[in-house]
Design a protein around this motif. Structure first.
Motif, mmCIF file in Angstrom:
data_model
loop_
_atom_site.group_PDB
_atom_site.id
_atom_site.type_symbol
_atom_site.label_atom_id
_atom_site.label_comp_id
_atom_site.label_asym_id
_atom_site.label_seq_id
_atom_site.Cartn_x
_atom_site.Cartn_y
_atom_site.Cartn_z
ATOM 1 N N UNK A 34 6.344 -2.169 0.241
ATOM 2 C CA UNK A 34 6.607 -1.438 -1.005
ATOM 3 C C UNK A 34 6.749 0.046 -0.722
ATOM 4 N N UNK A 35 6.050 0.548 0.291
ATOM 5 C CA UNK A 35 6.316 1.912 0.764
ATOM 6 C C UNK A 35 6.742 1.821 2.226
ATOM 7 N N UNK A 36 8.001 1.848 2.505
ATOM 8 C CA UNK A 36 8.437 1.779 3.909
ATOM 9 C C UNK A 36 8.034 3.045 4.651
ATOM 10 N N UNK A 37 7.857 2.907 5.957
ATOM 11 C CA UNK A 37 7.604 4.084 6.782
ATOM 12 C C UNK A 37 6.137 4.381 7.006
ATOM 13 N N UNK A 38 5.250 3.622 6.373
ATOM 14 C CA UNK A 38 3.832 3.805 6.692
ATOM 15 C C UNK A 38 3.329 2.518 7.342
ATOM 16 N N UNK B 267 -0.826 -1.964 7.354
ATOM 17 C CA UNK B 267 -2.119 -2.181 6.694
ATOM 18 C C UNK B 267 -2.335 -1.186 5.553
ATOM 19 N N UNK B 268 -1.718 -0.024 5.652
ATOM 20 C CA UNK B 268 -1.832 0.936 4.550
ATOM 21 C C UNK B 268 -1.120 0.393 3.331
ATOM 22 N N UNK B 269 0.051 -0.195 3.608
ATOM 23 C CA UNK B 269 0.828 -0.770 2.526
ATOM 24 C C UNK B 269 0.034 -1.885 1.841
ATOM 25 N N UNK B 270 -0.602 -2.730 2.659
ATOM 26 C CA UNK B 270 -1.401 -3.812 2.076
ATOM 27 C C UNK B 270 -2.535 -3.277 1.223
ATOM 28 N N UNK C 211 -2.395 -0.717 -0.678
ATOM 29 C CA UNK C 211 -1.837 0.061 -1.789
ATOM 30 C C UNK C 211 -1.797 1.564 -1.536
ATOM 31 N N UNK C 212 -1.736 1.955 -0.273
ATOM 32 C CA UNK C 212 -1.501 3.373 -0.032
ATOM 33 C C UNK C 212 -0.006 3.629 -0.138
ATOM 34 N N UNK C 213 0.353 4.789 -0.700
ATOM 35 C CA UNK C 213 1.771 5.073 -0.844
ATOM 36 C C UNK C 213 2.195 6.271 -0.023
ATOM 37 N N UNK C 214 1.217 6.883 0.628
ATOM 38 C CA UNK C 214 1.544 8.075 1.387
ATOM 39 C C UNK C 214 0.713 8.060 2.663
ATOM 40 N N UNK C 215 1.287 8.590 3.718
ATOM 41 C CA UNK C 215 0.538 8.664 4.969
ATOM 42 C C UNK C 215 -0.612 9.667 4.799
ATOM 43 N N UNK C 216 -1.851 9.271 5.116
ATOM 44 C CA UNK C 216 -2.974 10.214 4.973
ATOM 45 C C UNK C 216 -2.770 11.438 5.868
ATOM 46 N N UNK C 217 -3.352 12.553 5.462
ATOM 47 C CA UNK C 217 -3.087 13.823 6.153
ATOM 48 C C UNK C 217 -3.443 13.756 7.635
ATOM 49 N N UNK C 218 -4.540 13.062 7.956
ATOM 50 C CA UNK C 218 -4.951 13.105 9.369
ATOM 51 C C UNK C 218 -4.086 12.216 10.251
ATOM 52 N N UNK C 219 -3.230 11.419 9.639
ATOM 53 C CA UNK C 219 -2.282 10.644 10.426
ATOM 54 C C UNK C 219 -1.041 11.464 10.764
ATOM 55 N N UNK C 220 -0.742 12.450 9.909
ATOM 56 C CA UNK C 220 0.519 13.195 10.043
ATOM 57 C C UNK C 220 0.796 13.709 11.461
ATOM 58 N N UNK C 221 -0.170 14.469 12.056
ATOM 59 C CA UNK C 221 0.163 15.059 13.366
ATOM 60 C C UNK C 221 0.420 14.022 14.470
ATOM 61 N N UNK C 222 0.019 12.773 14.241
ATOM 62 C CA UNK C 222 0.194 11.777 15.293
ATOM 63 C C UNK C 222 1.632 11.278 15.407
ATOM 64 N N UNK D 271 -10.486 0.383 5.344
ATOM 65 C CA UNK D 271 -9.407 -0.266 6.080
ATOM 66 C C UNK D 271 -8.020 0.264 5.740
ATOM 67 N N UNK D 272 -7.875 0.846 4.574
ATOM 68 C CA UNK D 272 -6.577 1.424 4.243
ATOM 69 C C UNK D 272 -6.212 2.565 5.176
ATOM 70 N N UNK D 273 -7.215 3.255 5.671
ATOM 71 C CA UNK D 273 -6.952 4.410 6.534
ATOM 72 C C UNK D 273 -6.981 4.040 8.015
ATOM 73 N N UNK D 274 -7.700 2.988 8.338
ATOM 74 C CA UNK D 274 -7.971 2.727 9.756
ATOM 75 C C UNK D 274 -7.506 1.366 10.257
ATOM 76 N N UNK D 275 -7.089 0.509 9.338
ATOM 77 C CA UNK D 275 -6.749 -0.834 9.778
ATOM 78 C C UNK D 275 -7.931 -1.783 9.735
ATOM 79 N N UNK D 276 -9.107 -1.262 9.378
ATOM 80 C CA UNK D 276 -10.273 -2.114 9.161
ATOM 81 C C UNK D 276 -10.720 -2.891 10.377
#
Lengths: 307, 412, 247
Positions: free
Chosen positions: B99-103, B106-109, B111-122, B176-181
């Motif tokens: 539903x949100x491509x590009x993330x 597991x974030x999509x599962x 219901x995250x719709x945006x990449x968390x800030x601490x993921x950005x620099x990676x 788990x939304x942020x880390x893959x659980x």
């Protein structure tokens, strides 16, 4: 917190406080034995949780025996399970001290590793003997049901029973330590090992007994534990790190400190759990404990002494 | 008289380098020749644990600081790497069905719709490579400063590092939304466009891993033979004296703890690359303690021993847990007990007792033949390990030699 | 005493442990190049005073002025860097290192993390180590493991480990305990040499020894100073006699 009426909120606090009390009892039951051992010998027994499991399995075994063969005894087997749980854990503790611990008194970090090994072995033994699945002791009928002081508050009987037992056990430990001749020896050894040896206390014997008694207490704790939860091979190890933090937080060698710290940690965790997710509650509690330990490395309830 | 000492040092370092050469030959030549890529990849995985074991020789063996949370640093290094790989694997095209491509999936599962800030620099490989070492070292720095400046040590430190491992595991599993659980970060495919799942890539990664391990060994050896290494040993036994000789003891402890963390993190990153995922099961209490046994088996004072210990225990684990899973835990437990009780110097200690004399004698003959006239160390007294033997049995106390009564350094 | 410049000034120093005052409003002044002996019955607070000066124990109240700096606010290693050396009651040396290495590790170079990583054993260090070893009568034992030294030699070694740092104030807690008569004489001679260019505070129970070395004696009792002066004057002080013989 919108949506709750005042009385509902009150009930929530009571219930949450009650669940905190249950956790407090588990912590305290585990920590009592540990605090005595750690306080006196500086030994970290990573297998302490397995002694709790031992007591729990003993109780399960007794209940099974009663249910299968002596149905008339189902109502009264419990006190015997407590005694047997104590004896078995005591005996195993004694054995562990003789075979392992006493050779490592000067190497606390190594003791930690060796007892970790013991805990692995015991877990596997439990798994082979009782299976990997969790088992529950059949509780006597008088332990089932609950008390309902008001419409919205519901307090289970087994929980109350466990608290009662915890109280009794703690009192016994206090009496044992502060009123008995032998307790005097333990306290003397805790405070000044060399001096105690000098005045004719056989500190080695005291160590051995203390260790065994500490393990025995864990055995009783295991028996009590079965009244509120089921038992698996790794039941005891789930609480071991928390319990150590309880002991350190309270200040080793201070029983009052242990009680107070078990209470505050358990209550903090349980109240936080209601407002946050349980994982975050746990994380916050642990972090707070670590911070306090850092600020007061000697523990919250110890006195300043001259080196 | 100093001449003799210098020679002694030289022969000590010489025999260590010889040992490293033997180990390198084993890792670089013998293993790749003997094993197919599947088994070699397995060895590669074991070798990533060896980084942790080497780090533990530095902080536990040398510094007397027993950390039961080294999995934290291994895991952080591994997660940093995994985050980069995951972002690369989650490009909008391959995640188009989300539903949100590009993330990450597991974030999509969750219901995250945006990449968390601490993921950005990676998204950046350069940043990732720096973060792999820097993030865990920084974390170790914070823990170290907080603990060692307050003079928390010994068993207290061990328990607290365990708690830290528990905290991090709970966090990773819980969010788990942020880390893959609990499953961790999986389905990693390419590194900067280079497919890491092919056999060729696995070979390359194996050799990179081995190279990094040897480099870590060399750096660690430099540290242990420097004055800093001697100071750490001195602190382990007489911390107070070192302090009153004008050293800020805590700084040295923080340094060695950070070094150990950084080296462990390298291993973690290489694990992610070689095995293709990272999960909280490498972070928690159990794996962290297990890593300590690798070091203990190898010999807590021996850098090379740590590598052998890791390989041995893991081969054993793989063999037994395939054939007799129930037996393995018993064996593992027995290993903890027996190493502590009977072989506190591990494999390295056994080697010193039984083999070293012969090897040293052969070496002495060799040297004598090569450079007659140069005074060599007497063959019967191999230097180096003798000292450890003298130090260990008395007590390998974290901080404390005073006795058990006061297990925590307090400051009245 | 030709030079009466004050090196160490302790004023109103108090430390209490859970209400018990181990050191109670103490005032003590030590001059440059002075050798001061502190005596007193067990539990008088002598060792605690040394602990306070070197930062091992933190004061509850009061000041310790050393070269314009207040030591109560500094940490142990900073106090050492200022020039205060401390020998412990039981010799504290590195038993598994050689005498040479013991002295070398105490040499004030490479004291930071980075410094210790790049530290090299240079000729000046070797010379200095040998020089100090000679002064503490251990030049023949440089390669011996310190554990194997006699008790008295260990005491000397620890003194040497302080000397190599060239402190301006040396504090020695019972330096001649466990020494033979001959060793005592040698130590007295050593202390005489040492205090030519630095101040020394010695805690000692051996009155003969104190008499032979001290410029001035301070008698402590229950955390306070009971008397101060030359050995003769102190020995005639009635309060002192009462404390020593009264019970």
């Amino acid at each position: 917190m919108g949506g709750y009426t005042f009385s509902e909120l009150g009930s929530i606090f009571v219930m949450q406080g009650f669940s905190g009390l249950s956790l407090f009892c588990v912590y305290l039951l585990m920590a009592l034995g540990l605090a005595i051992i750690f306080g006196q010998m500086g030994v970290i027994n990573m297998a302490h949780g397995e002694f709790l499991t031992m007591g729990a399995y003993t109780t399960y075994f007794m209940s099974k025996l009663a249910v299968d063969h002596f149905p008339a005894l189902v109502g009264i087997y419990f006190p015997f399970a407590i005694i047997l749980g104590f004896l078995i854990a005591f005996g195993m503790g004694y054995l562990l001290e003789v075979l392992l611990i006493r050779h490592l008194y000067k190497r606390p970090l190594d003791t930690l590793l060796a007892t970790w090994g013991v805990s692995l072995v015991l877990q596997q033994v439990f798994r082979s003997a009782f299976g990997a699945r969790e088992v529950s002791a059949t509780l006597p009928a008088w332990l089932l049901g609950s008390v309902k002081p008001t419409e919205t508050i519901d307090i289970p009987l087994n929980g109350l029973f466990m608290m009662g037992l915890t109280l009794v056990l703690s009192l016994l430990v206090f009496i044992f330590l502060f009123r008995s001749r032998w307790g005097l020896k333990v306290r003397a050894t805790t405070q000044n090992r060399v001096m105690s040896g000098g005045v004719g206390i056989n500190t080695k014997k005291v160590d051995r007994m203390t260790f065994a008694v500490g393990c025995g207490i864990a055995g009783v704790a295991g028996a009590v534990f079965t009244t509120i939860a089921s038992t698996g091979p790794t039941t005891g190890s789930l609480y071991i790190v928390d319990t150590f933090l309880v002991v350190v937080f309270g200040g080793a060698a201070s029983l009052v400190g242990t009680v107070a710290s078990a209470f505050s940690i358990a209550q903090a965790q349980s109240v936080l759990e209601f407002f946050l997710t349980s994982s975050i509650a746990k994380v916050l509690t642990l972090l707070t404990v670590i911070t306090v330990i850092m600020a007061r490395p000697e523990g919250l309830f110890t006195i300043r002494v001259r080196k | 008289m100093k001449k003799a000492a210098v020679d002694e040092n030289r022969s000590k370092d010489g025999s260590w380098l010889l040992g490293l050469a033997v180990l390198s030959a084993l890792i670089f030549i013998v293993m790749p020749l003997c094993f197919d890529i599947f088994r070699l990849n397995l060895v590669g995985k074991y070798l990533t644990y060896a980084f942790v074991a080497v780090g533990l020789v530095l902080c536990w063996g040398q510094g007397g600081i027993l950390s039961l949370g080294q999995g934290v640093f291994f895991g952080l290094g591994g997660y940093c790497m995994a985050m980069f790989l995951k972002l690369e694997a989650s490009d909008p095209k391959s995640t188009a069905i989300q539903s949100t491509p590009g993330i990450p999936d597991f974030m999509d599962w969750n219901q995250l719709t945006k990449l968390p800030w601490f993921w950005q620099p990676f998204h950046s490989l350069t940043f990732t490579l720096i973060a792999v070492v820097l993030v865990p070292s920084l974390f170790a720095f914070i823990i170290g400063v907080a603990m060692f400046k307050r003079r928390v040590g010994g068993v207290y430190f061990a328990i607290i590092t365990q708690a830290v491992a528990a905290i991090l595991t709970i966090l990773i599993v819980g969010r788990q939304g942020l880390t893959g659980g609990i499953n961790g970060i999986t389905d990693l495919k390419t590194l900067h466009g280079w497919d890491i799942r092919t056999n060729g890539a696995k070979y390359v990664l194996y050799f990179i891993n081995a190279g990094l391990l040897v480099a870590s060994l060399l750096v660690s050896k430099y540290i242990t033979s420097s004055k800093l290494g001697r100071l750490l040993l001195a602190m382990r036994d007489k911390e107070e004296r070192v302090r009153f000789s004008g050293y800020d003891v805590s700084n040295f402890k923080v340094f060695i703890f950070c070094m150990a963390a950084g080296i462990s993190a390298l291993g973690g990153a290489m694990f992610t690359l070689q095995v293709g995922f990272m999960s909280p099961s490498f972070v928690g209490i159990v794996p962290s303690v297990e890593m300590v046994i690798f070091t203990a088996v190898g010999g807590r004072m021996s850098l090379l021993g740590a590598v052998y210990g890791t390989l041995l225990v893991n081969f054993g684990k793989t063999y037994f847990s395939e054939s007799y899973p129930a037996l393995w835990l018993l064996l593992m437990g027995g290993l903890f007990i027996s190493v502590v009780m009977f072989f506190p110097n591990g494999l390295a200690g056994l080697y010193d007792q039984h083999l070293k004399k012969r090897v040293a004698a052969a070496g002495a003959r060799f040297r004598a033949g090569r450079a007659a006239g140069l005074k060599t160390a007497p063959a019967g007294e191999p230097p180096g390990m003798e000292k450890t033997a003298a130090t260990l049995p008395g007590g390998i106390p974290g901080k404390r030699t005073k006795g058990p009564k006061q297990p925590l350094e307090t400051r009245p | 005493m030709t030079n009466t410049e004050v090196l160490l000034a302790i004023e109103d120093l108090t430390v209490s442990f859970d209400g018990f005052k181990a050191v109670d409003a103490l005032n003590l002044y030590v001059n440059k190049y002075e050798l001061r002996a502190v005596i007193g019955p067990n539990g008088a607070g002598k060792t605690t005073v040394l602990d306070l000066i070197c930062g091992r124990t933190k004061a509850t109240a009061g000041r310790i002025q050393f070269k314009e700096k207040d030591l109560t606010k500094l940490s142990e290693h900073q106090i050492v860097h200022l020039g205060v050396g401390r020998k412990f009651q039981t010799p504290s040396i590195y038993g598994n290192l050689t005498v040479f290495e013991n002295l070398e590790i105490s040499f004030p170079r490479g004291r930071t993390v980075l410094g210790s990583l790049v530290f090299r054993r240079t000729q000046d260090i070797r010379d200095r180590v040998r020089e100090v070893a000679k002064e503490i009568f251990l030049d023949a034992h440089l390669d011996m493991e310190a554990e194997l030294l006699s008790h008295g030699q260990k005491q000397w070694l620890e003194i040497g480990m302080l000397l190599i740092q060239e402190p301006e104030l040396m504090m020695l807690d019972e330096p001649v305990a466990g020494m033979s008569v001959k060793e005592r004489e040698q130590t007295a001679e050593l202390l005489g040499r040492i205090c030519r260019n630095r101040s020394v505070i010695v805690i000692e129970h051996d009155m003969e020894f104190v008499k032979s070395i001290a410029h001035k004696v301070t008698v402590m009792h229950q955390g306070k100073i009971l008397a101060e002066g030359t050995m003769e004057s102190v020995q005639e002080n009635e309060k002192v006699i009462e404390v020593y013989l009264g019970h």
